[in-house]
Motif scaffolding. Structure first.
Motif, short mmCIF file in Angstrom:
data_model
loop_
_atom_site.label_atom_id
_atom_site.label_comp_id
_atom_site.label_asym_id
_atom_site.label_seq_id
_atom_site.Cartn_x
_atom_site.Cartn_y
_atom_site.Cartn_z
N ILE A 13 0.87 -1.17 0.00
CA ILE A 13 0.00 0.00 0.00
C ILE A 13 0.91 1.22 0.00
CG2 ILE A 13 -1.79 1.30 1.21
CD1 ILE A 13 -2.60 -1.42 2.53
N ALA A 14 0.71 2.08 -1.02
CA ALA A 14 1.53 3.28 -1.15
C ALA A 14 0.65 4.51 -0.99
CB ALA A 14 2.22 3.31 -2.49
N ARG A 15 1.23 5.52 -0.38
CA ARG A 15 0.59 6.83 -0.25
C ARG A 15 1.55 7.82 -0.88
NH1 ARG A 15 -1.54 7.12 5.35
NH2 ARG A 15 -3.16 5.86 4.37
N GLY A 16 1.21 8.21 -2.12
CA GLY A 16 2.16 9.01 -2.89
C GLY A 16 3.37 8.15 -3.20
N SER A 17 4.56 8.65 -2.92
CA SER A 17 5.77 7.87 -3.18
C SER A 17 6.21 7.07 -1.94
CB SER A 17 6.91 8.80 -3.62
OG SER A 17 7.19 9.73 -2.60
N ARG A 18 5.44 7.15 -0.87
CA ARG A 18 5.80 6.49 0.39
C ARG A 18 5.09 5.14 0.53
NH1 ARG A 18 4.37 8.52 6.37
NH2 ARG A 18 5.59 6.96 7.49
N GLU A 19 5.88 4.10 0.79
CA GLU A 19 5.32 2.77 1.04
C GLU A 19 4.78 2.75 2.46
OE1 GLU A 19 4.39 -0.87 -0.58
OE2 GLU A 19 5.62 0.63 -1.57
N SER A 63 -4.68 -2.77 12.88
CA SER A 63 -6.07 -2.31 12.99
C SER A 63 -6.19 -0.78 12.97
CB SER A 63 -6.72 -2.87 14.24
OG SER A 63 -6.03 -2.44 15.40
N ASP A 64 -5.14 -0.04 13.29
CA ASP A 64 -5.24 1.42 13.27
C ASP A 64 -4.95 2.02 11.89
OD1 ASP A 64 -2.53 0.82 13.35
OD2 ASP A 64 -2.02 2.46 14.69
N PHE A 65 -4.60 1.18 10.91
CA PHE A 65 -4.31 1.67 9.57
C PHE A 65 -5.61 1.85 8.80
CE2 PHE A 65 -3.49 1.20 5.06
CZ PHE A 65 -2.46 2.10 4.88
N THR A 66 -5.73 2.98 8.08
CA THR A 66 -6.91 3.26 7.27
C THR A 66 -6.46 3.74 5.90
OG1 THR A 66 -8.17 3.91 9.21
CG2 THR A 66 -9.01 4.65 7.11
N LEU A 67 -7.08 3.20 4.86
CA LEU A 67 -6.82 3.70 3.52
C LEU A 67 -7.35 5.12 3.39
CD1 LEU A 67 -7.79 0.62 1.32
CD2 LEU A 67 -5.49 1.55 1.66
N ARG A 68 -6.66 5.92 2.58
CA ARG A 68 -7.07 7.30 2.33
C ARG A 68 -7.25 7.51 0.83
NH1 ARG A 68 -2.73 10.51 6.10
NH2 ARG A 68 -3.43 9.66 8.09
N PRO A 69 -8.04 8.51 0.45
CA PRO A 69 -8.15 8.80 -0.98
C PRO A 69 -6.76 9.02 -1.58
CG PRO A 69 -9.78 10.04 0.26
CD PRO A 69 -8.86 9.39 1.27
N GLY A 70 -6.54 8.41 -2.72
CA GLY A 70 -5.25 8.54 -3.39
C GLY A 70 -4.28 7.41 -3.09
N ASP A 71 -4.56 6.60 -2.06
CA ASP A 71 -3.70 5.46 -1.78
C ASP A 71 -3.75 4.48 -2.94
OD1 ASP A 71 -3.11 6.53 0.68
OD2 ASP A 71 -4.16 5.01 1.85
N GLU A 72 -2.71 3.71 -3.09
CA GLU A 72 -2.62 2.71 -4.16
C GLU A 72 -2.36 1.36 -3.52
OE1 GLU A 72 -0.52 3.34 -8.14
OE2 GLU A 72 0.91 2.18 -6.96
N VAL A 73 -3.21 0.39 -3.82
CA VAL A 73 -3.06 -0.98 -3.30
C VAL A 73 -2.57 -1.86 -4.45
CG1 VAL A 73 -4.24 -2.93 -2.24
CG2 VAL A 73 -4.93 -0.60 -1.65
N ARG A 74 -1.47 -2.57 -4.19
CA ARG A 74 -0.87 -3.45 -5.20
C ARG A 74 -0.82 -4.87 -4.65
NH1 ARG A 74 2.62 0.48 -4.13
NH2 ARG A 74 4.09 -1.03 -3.30
N ILE A 75 -1.30 -5.81 -5.45
CA ILE A 75 -1.17 -7.21 -5.08
C ILE A 75 -0.58 -7.96 -6.26
CG2 ILE A 75 -3.55 -7.78 -5.72
CD1 ILE A 75 -3.39 -9.79 -3.26
#
Length: 86
Positions: A13-19, A63-75
């Motif tokens: 899961i990336a947020r911008g250029s940050r993993e 459990s405290d992690f939440t996806l935000r708009p703009g996040d990218e999920v890669r599988i």
């Protein structure tokens, strides 16, 4: 697929250029055989050709992690490919 119980799975899961989160697993960790899951699915209902049986993975962020708009999920699954979802 030579062995469906020997596939590596990687999730990121990336947020911008940050993993933000990564994890890996294997289909060897499945608790039930695929044949048993299909048999159970078809026990009570009829499904159209091409139905997808999704088992999920053991790859779950804290459990405290939440996806935000703009996040990218890669599988990525060995032998199958990579799916990137914004």
């Amino acid at each position: 697929m030579p062995d469906p119980y020997a596939l590596g799975i990687r999730l990121g899961i990336a947020r911008g250029s940050r993993e933000m989160w990564t994890g890996s697993a294997s289909t060897g960790l499945l608790h039930r055989r695929i044949e048993d899951l299909v048999e159970h699915l078809l026990r009570a209902d009829r499904y159209p050709y091409g139905v997808v049986l999704a088992t999920g993975t053991c790859l779950v962020p804290e459990s405290d992690f939440t996806l935000r708009p703009g996040d990218e999920v890669r599988i990525e699954i060995d032998g199958l490919g990579r799916l990137v979802t914004p």
